[in-house]
Design a protein around this motif. Structure first.
Motif, PDB file in Angstrom:
ATOM      1  N   ARG A  81      51.064  48.039  28.586  1.00 24.29           N
ATOM      2  CA  ARG A  81      49.652  47.670  28.450  1.00 24.29           C
ATOM      3  C   ARG A  81      49.575  46.167  28.670  1.00 24.29           C
ATOM      4  O   ARG A  81      50.180  45.392  27.931  1.00 24.29           O
ATOM      5  N   LEU A  82      48.840  45.755  29.701  1.00 22.62           N
ATOM      6  CA  LEU A  82      48.748  44.345  30.059  1.00 22.62           C
ATOM      7  C   LEU A  82      47.354  43.818  29.769  1.00 22.62           C
ATOM      8  O   LEU A  82      46.347  44.506  29.993  1.00 22.62           O
ATOM      9  N   LEU A  83      47.304  42.585  29.273  1.00 23.94           N
ATOM     10  CA  LEU A  83      46.050  41.932  28.931  1.00 23.94           C
ATOM     11  C   LEU A  83      45.881  40.669  29.756  1.00 23.94           C
ATOM     12  O   LEU A  83      46.865  40.006  30.115  1.00 23.94           O
ATOM     13  N   TYR A  84      44.645  40.331  30.047  1.00 28.08           N
ATOM     14  CA  TYR A  84      44.344  39.022  30.617  1.00 28.08           C
ATOM     15  C   TYR A  84      44.496  37.963  29.518  1.00 28.08           C
ATOM     16  O   TYR A  84      44.511  38.297  28.322  1.00 28.08           O
ATOM     17  N   PRO A  85      44.592  36.690  29.877  1.00 24.42           N
ATOM     18  CA  PRO A  85      44.712  35.650  28.852  1.00 24.42           C
ATOM     19  C   PRO A  85      43.566  35.639  27.843  1.00 24.42           C
ATOM     20  O   PRO A  85      43.745  35.204  26.709  1.00 24.42           O
ATOM     21  N   ASP A  86      42.371  36.141  28.243  1.00 21.02           N
ATOM     22  CA  ASP A  86      41.252  36.194  27.294  1.00 21.02           C
ATOM     23  C   ASP A  86      41.297  37.434  26.413  1.00 21.02           C
ATOM     24  O   ASP A  86      40.347  37.728  25.687  1.00 21.02           O
ATOM     25  N   ARG A  87      42.401  38.171  26.487  1.00 22.95           N
ATOM     26  CA  ARG A  87      42.666  39.360  25.672  1.00 22.95           C
ATOM     27  C   ARG A  87      41.779  40.555  26.036  1.00 22.95           C
ATOM     28  O   ARG A  87      41.560  41.446  25.220  1.00 22.95           O
ATOM     29  N   THR A  88      41.291  40.596  27.258  1.00 24.19           N
ATOM     30  CA  THR A  88      40.701  41.819  27.774  1.00 24.19           C
ATOM     31  C   THR A  88      41.778  42.577  28.541  1.00 24.19           C
ATOM     32  O   THR A  88      42.799  42.011  28.934  1.00 24.19           O
ATOM     33  N   ILE A  89      41.555  43.860  28.757  1.00 25.45           N
ATOM     34  CA  ILE A  89      42.586  44.721  29.350  1.00 25.45           C
ATOM     35  C   ILE A  89      42.688  44.469  30.855  1.00 25.45           C
ATOM     36  O   ILE A  89      41.683  44.370  31.550  1.00 25.45           O
ATOM     37  N   GLN A  90      43.921  44.361  31.323  1.00 22.85           N
ATOM     38  CA  GLN A  90      44.183  44.217  32.759  1.00 22.85           C
ATOM     39  C   GLN A  90      44.797  45.491  33.341  1.00 22.85           C
ATOM     40  O   GLN A  90      44.579  45.819  34.497  1.00 22.85           O
ATOM     41  N   HIS A  91      45.563  46.221  32.516  1.00 27.00           N
ATOM     42  CA  HIS A  91      46.244  47.436  32.999  1.00 27.00           C
ATOM     43  C   HIS A  91      46.495  48.374  31.833  1.00 27.00           C
ATOM     44  O   HIS A  91      47.094  47.991  30.830  1.00 27.00           O
ATOM     45  N   ALA A  92      45.984  49.606  31.971  1.00 28.38           N
ATOM     46  CA  ALA A  92      46.264  50.660  30.995  1.00 28.38           C
ATOM     47  C   ALA A  92      46.648  51.928  31.748  1.00 28.38           C
ATOM     48  O   ALA A  92      46.152  53.015  31.484  1.00 28.38           O
ATOM     49  N   GLY A  93      47.546  51.753  32.716  1.00 29.90           N
ATOM     50  CA  GLY A  93      47.923  52.844  33.595  1.00 29.90           C
ATOM     51  C   GLY A  93      47.135  52.765  34.892  1.00 29.90           C
ATOM     52  O   GLY A  93      46.091  52.113  34.972  1.00 29.90           O
ATOM     53  N   ILE A  94      47.648  53.418  35.929  1.00 33.07           N
ATOM     54  CA  ILE A  94      46.988  53.430  37.242  1.00 33.07           C
ATOM     55  C   ILE A  94      46.461  54.832  37.508  1.00 33.07           C
ATOM     56  O   ILE A  94      47.175  55.824  37.327  1.00 33.07           O
ATOM     57  N   ALA A  95      45.197  54.903  37.908  1.00 41.11           N
ATOM     58  CA  ALA A  95      44.573  56.174  38.276  1.00 41.11           C
ATOM     59  C   ALA A  95      44.426  56.221  39.793  1.00 41.11           C
ATOM     60  O   ALA A  95      44.071  55.228  40.423  1.00 41.11           O
ATOM     61  N   MET A  96      44.674  57.369  40.370  1.00 35.35           N
ATOM     62  CA  MET A  96      44.667  57.520  41.822  1.00 35.35           C
ATOM     63  C   MET A  96      43.298  57.978  42.318  1.00 35.35           C
ATOM     64  O   MET A  96      42.565  58.688  41.631  1.00 35.35           O
ATOM     65  N   GLY A  97      42.979  57.579  43.560  1.00 36.26           N
ATOM     66  CA  GLY A  97      41.813  58.108  44.257  1.00 36.26           C
ATOM     67  C   GLY A  97      40.487  57.751  43.629  1.00 36.26           C
ATOM     68  O   GLY A  97      39.535  58.530  43.714  1.00 36.26           O
ATOM     69  N   ILE A  98      40.371  56.576  43.009  1.00 34.98           N
ATOM     70  CA  ILE A  98      39.159  56.241  42.260  1.00 34.98           C
ATOM     71  C   ILE A  98      38.193  55.401  43.093  1.00 34.98           C
ATOM     72  O   ILE A  98      37.067  55.787  43.350  1.00 34.98           O
ATOM     73  N   ASN A  99      38.609  54.244  43.532  1.00 36.02           N
ATOM     74  CA  ASN A  99      37.739  53.283  44.215  1.00 36.02           C
ATOM     75  C   ASN A  99      37.785  53.540  45.716  1.00 36.02           C
ATOM     76  O   ASN A  99      38.613  52.997  46.427  1.00 36.02           O
ATOM     77  N   GLN A 100      36.867  54.416  46.178  1.00 31.11           N
ATOM     78  CA  GLN A 100      36.863  54.836  47.584  1.00 31.11           C
ATOM     79  C   GLN A 100      38.239  55.355  47.990  1.00 31.11           C
ATOM     80  O   GLN A 100      38.720  55.099  49.094  1.00 31.11           O
ATOM     81  N   GLY A 101      38.851  56.096  47.089  1.00 32.30           N
ATOM     82  CA  GLY A 101      40.159  56.683  47.344  1.00 32.30           C
ATOM     83  C   GLY A 101      41.326  55.796  47.001  1.00 32.30           C
ATOM     84  O   GLY A 101      42.483  56.213  47.130  1.00 32.30           O
ATOM     85  N   ARG A 102      41.070  54.571  46.541  1.00 32.21           N
ATOM     86  CA  ARG A 102      42.153  53.640  46.229  1.00 32.21           C
ATOM     87  C   ARG A 102      42.634  53.838  44.789  1.00 32.21           C
ATOM     88  O   ARG A 102      41.866  54.235  43.918  1.00 32.21           O
ATOM     89  N   PRO A 103      43.896  53.517  44.530  1.00 34.49           N
ATOM     90  CA  PRO A 103      44.359  53.498  43.129  1.00 34.49           C
ATOM     91  C   PRO A 103      43.795  52.288  42.406  1.00 34.49           C
ATOM     92  O   PRO A 103      43.618  51.221  43.006  1.00 34.49           O
ATOM     93  N   VAL A 104      43.492  52.445  41.114  1.00 35.72           N
ATOM     94  CA  VAL A 104      42.939  51.339  40.329  1.00 35.72           C
ATOM     95  C   VAL A 104      43.628  51.295  38.968  1.00 35.72           C
ATOM     96  O   VAL A 104      44.157  52.294  38.476  1.00 35.72           O
ATOM     97  N   HIS A 105      43.609  50.110  38.359  1.00 35.73           N
ATOM     98  CA  HIS A 105      44.056  49.966  36.986  1.00 35.73           C
ATOM     99  C   HIS A 105      42.969  50.482  36.059  1.00 35.73           C
ATOM    100  O   HIS A 105      41.796  50.135  36.208  1.00 35.73           O
TER     101      HIS A 105
END
Length: 693
Positions: free
Chosen positions: A507-531
């Protein structure tokens, strides 16, 4: 002159001449609007904003002016202000489709005014489906958009789309087991009434109830209907003689949809699964207004990690009596934990488990009940070897400050420093600070350094490093990672001790403590994988707390991932043809193809100072390179790039958000998901590699 410069896209000349024109005619609104347009095209967004605001003040009834103002606010990353302006535009002109779509694209679906979704919007959209082919296609796309319900409108979605009847099914004998120990009689009454209302009436029911309920009027249901039997709360066997073919397990307080028995019976017949679970939600009830639905539990495809720690185990569970001995007796645990143990044991035993994406039940809750999602505290009980050697591999180039933070946090958070080695890949560092840091850390024994003097290739660099030493586990980390988890090495060993797990991601966070990565989902953003979870507050758990729980993921980011050496070598490491992007996703797909699990592990947590290493793909050359590697991935993996087993099909994805709203499902969508879920391991990549036509 300004118009001529605009037409030839000479923005600076156009700005100069429109500015001079406004000196001569300061109240000329069309000229001021044109000035705003060319300032926007020139990237002078704050000046364009000022021009549009003056134009809006001069013409308060012009919705399109507010649309342009919203665009420049969005370009300046001022999301909240842009949403407010787009809403103003919709207030002026509710038919301004562009403003509505911009709101949705920015994750503002929940701000949509009533009339922009649901029955009114659907009716209005259907009325526009006429005329030429292009017009029809646009209207259909619009109808699909407005028939998606925002997250906050779940009750409206649930009320609008009742569960449709299933295809016909055979008449296998089916018993409904209702756990009613230590519950109020009104909750059992709710469940029995929903059972009597089933359209498929071919069932019997056994109610395991406390002694006080046997003497309560609710027990008269057994006198009224011979299909209903009450047994004592200390009974272990729900029947003294031969059991039925199928058992539907639920609890008092569960209201079954009138199609629940029929759908579950059909799903059993279609898939032959040993265990079938469906979706559910929660509701409060007012005797005048009826039920108000909330908190949907929309499950993913079968995953033992997910079902072990989900805060919402399935409310309705269908099992075959011949599947497993645990399924024909009441367990020591009651209610949801009883069903959870049966489902988890079935998954652990390799039985066929299927997920039916239908909301077939709803649990009664009080008006004041709340759901608090906290990070999972379940600990692994696996035996781990604390001396398993870990090699952390960190590619770097200059940037001494972020590398120092990475190395210091890595060492400070170790549980067993003697069993962890660090290999830094130095890719052509030239800055004195970086070279001095590497030299000092080598002399102190903290790290080893491998120099690579060749063009950048992330996958190749890591492959070279993985051949250097003999370790049990590899941890691949970016140089801009700052470790947060105390004893992170124990977490890595514990998670990888499961023989079924091939790789884990953090689980990765940005420096401001918001989430950057909670796993990768496939086929989401016009078919692209997204965090998943990008931009959400670190305290946010996401749907069913999924961002705070260990669960299978389609892939995890290479910014911080750990893998067993034996599996890394078995799948032949990273694909070096993917030099910049997608090599981490490709590795995860090959691990899944080999039959191992990719595990998102939130107990392994770190700050990722993303964009300090390589930057975002903002120029045309980088975008083209990224698209080229994505095309290579699709050529290699086909449908597997588009299929996301961790996402319930009721969820709608927009942009980079995998859980943006709700949609109803067609029969083909339901059956496609059901059939996929009934595979022995639906996460393993099989025929998905065939490209879709």
């Amino acid at each position: 002159m300004g118009d001529a410069a605009r037409d030839r896209q000479d923005w600076q000349d156009a700005i100069t001449n429109y500015g001079l024109a406004l000196v001569l005619a300061p109240t000329n609104l069309p000229i001021r609007i044109q000035l705003g347009h060319v300032l926007k095209e020139a990237g002078r967004w704050s000046e364009a904003e000022a021009a549009y605001r003056l134009a809006c003040a001069a013409d308060p009834a012009d919705a399109e002016l507010r649309l342009h103002l919203g665009h420049v606010l969005k370009m300046q990353q001022r999301r909240e202000e842009a949403i407010e302006i787009y809403l103003e535009a919709l207030d002026i002109d509710p038919s301004l489709i562009i403003a509505r779509n911009e709101l949705i694209a920015m994750g503002g679906r929940d701000f949509l005014p009533k009339g922009q979704y649901g029955r009114p919007a659907i009716s209005a959209s259907l009325g526009r489906i006429s005329g030429l082919l292009d017009q029809n296609l646009d209207a259909i796309r619009e109808w699909l958009t407005v028939s998606t319900y925002p997250v906050e409108a779940y009750h409206n979605f649930r009320s609008t789309f009742p569960v449709q009847p299933p295809p016909a099914a055979a008449g296998s004998s089916l018993v409904v087991l209702i756990d009613a120990v230590d519950v109020d009689p009104d909750l059992l009454r709710l469940s029995l009434n929903s059972l009597l209302d089933q359209r498929d009436s071919n069932w019997t029911a056994v109610i395991r109830a406390s002694a006080n309920l046997h003497e309560h009027p609710v027990a008269s249901y057994a006198c009224q209907d011979s299909r209903i039997t009450f047994i004592s709360d200390d009974a272990k066997e729900p029947w003294p003689t031969q059991g039925p073919d199928l058992m539907l397990l639920t609890e008092a307080g569960c209201s079954l949809d009138c199609e629940a028995v029929g759908w579950l019976r059909y799903a059993s017949e279609r898939t032959g699964a040993d265990v079938i679970y469906a979706d559910h939600d929660h509701h409060t009830y007012d005797w005048r207004r009826g039920a108000t639905y909330s908190r949907p539990a929309l499950h993913a495809m079968p995953d033992i990690h997910d079902q072990t720690n989900t805060p919402d185990p399935p409310l309705s569970l269908l099992v075959r009596t011949v599947a497993h001995p645990l399924m024909v007796t009441f367990g020591a645990a009651a209610g949801s934990e009883w069903r959870r143990s049966i489902l988890v044991n079935a998954l652990a035993s390799g039985l066929i488990v299927a997920h039916l994406p239908r909301i077939l039940s709803s649990k009664r809750i009080s008006d004041t009940a709340t759901m608090v999602h906290a990070p999972s505290t379940r600990k692994s009980t696996r035996c781990t070897d604390s001396n398993e050697r870990i090699l952390v591999i960190i590619p770097t180039r200059d940037q001494a400050d972020i590398l120092m933070s990475c190395l210091d946090s890595l060492k400070e958070k170790l549980s067993n420093p003697q069993a962890v080695d660090v290999l830094v890949i130095d890719h052509r560092s030239t800055e004195a600070d970086a070279l001095n840091l590497l030299s000092e850390r080598v002399l102190s024994g903290d790290i080893e350094v491998m120099k690579v003097d060749e063009p950048f290739n992330w996958g190749r660099f890591n492959n070279l490093a993985a051949t250097r030493q003999n370790h049990d586990i590899f941890v691949f980390a970016n140089n801009d990672i700052e470790f947060l988890t105390q004893g992170w090495d124990d977490v890595v060993r514990s998670s990888l001790a499961d023989e079924a797990v091939g790789i884990i991601g953090a689980r990765l966070l940005y420096p401001d403590r918001t989430i950057q990565h909670a796993g990768i989902a496939m086929g989401i953003n016009q078919g692209r994988p997204v965090h998943e979870g990008v931009g959400a507050d670190m305290a946010s758990g996401g749907p069913m707390n999924r961002w705070c729980r260990p669960r299978q993921a389609s892939a995890v980011t290479g910014a911080l991932m750990a893998i067993k050496r034996s599996i890394f070598e078995a799948v032949e490491g990273f694909d070096e043809r993917l030099a910049v992007a997608y090599n981490d996703i490709d590795l995860c797909l090959r691990i899944r193809e080999a039959g191992f699990r990719v595990l998102y592990e939130p107990r392994l947590e770190a700050i990722h100072h993303e964009s300090k290493t390589r930057g975002h793909n903002v120029d045309d050359a980088r975008v083209a390179w990224d698209d080229g590697e994505l095309a290579d991935m699709y050529d290699k993996w086909g449908e597997a790039m588009l299929h996301e087993p961790g996402k319930n099909p009721h969820w709608v994805s927009v942009g980079s958000r995998a859980h943006d709203g709700y949609r109803d499902l067609s029969m083909s969508q339901i059956l496609h998901h059901l059939d996929r879920s009934a595979l022995i391991n639906p996460w393993v990549i099989r025929q998905e590699k065939t490209k879709m036509e």
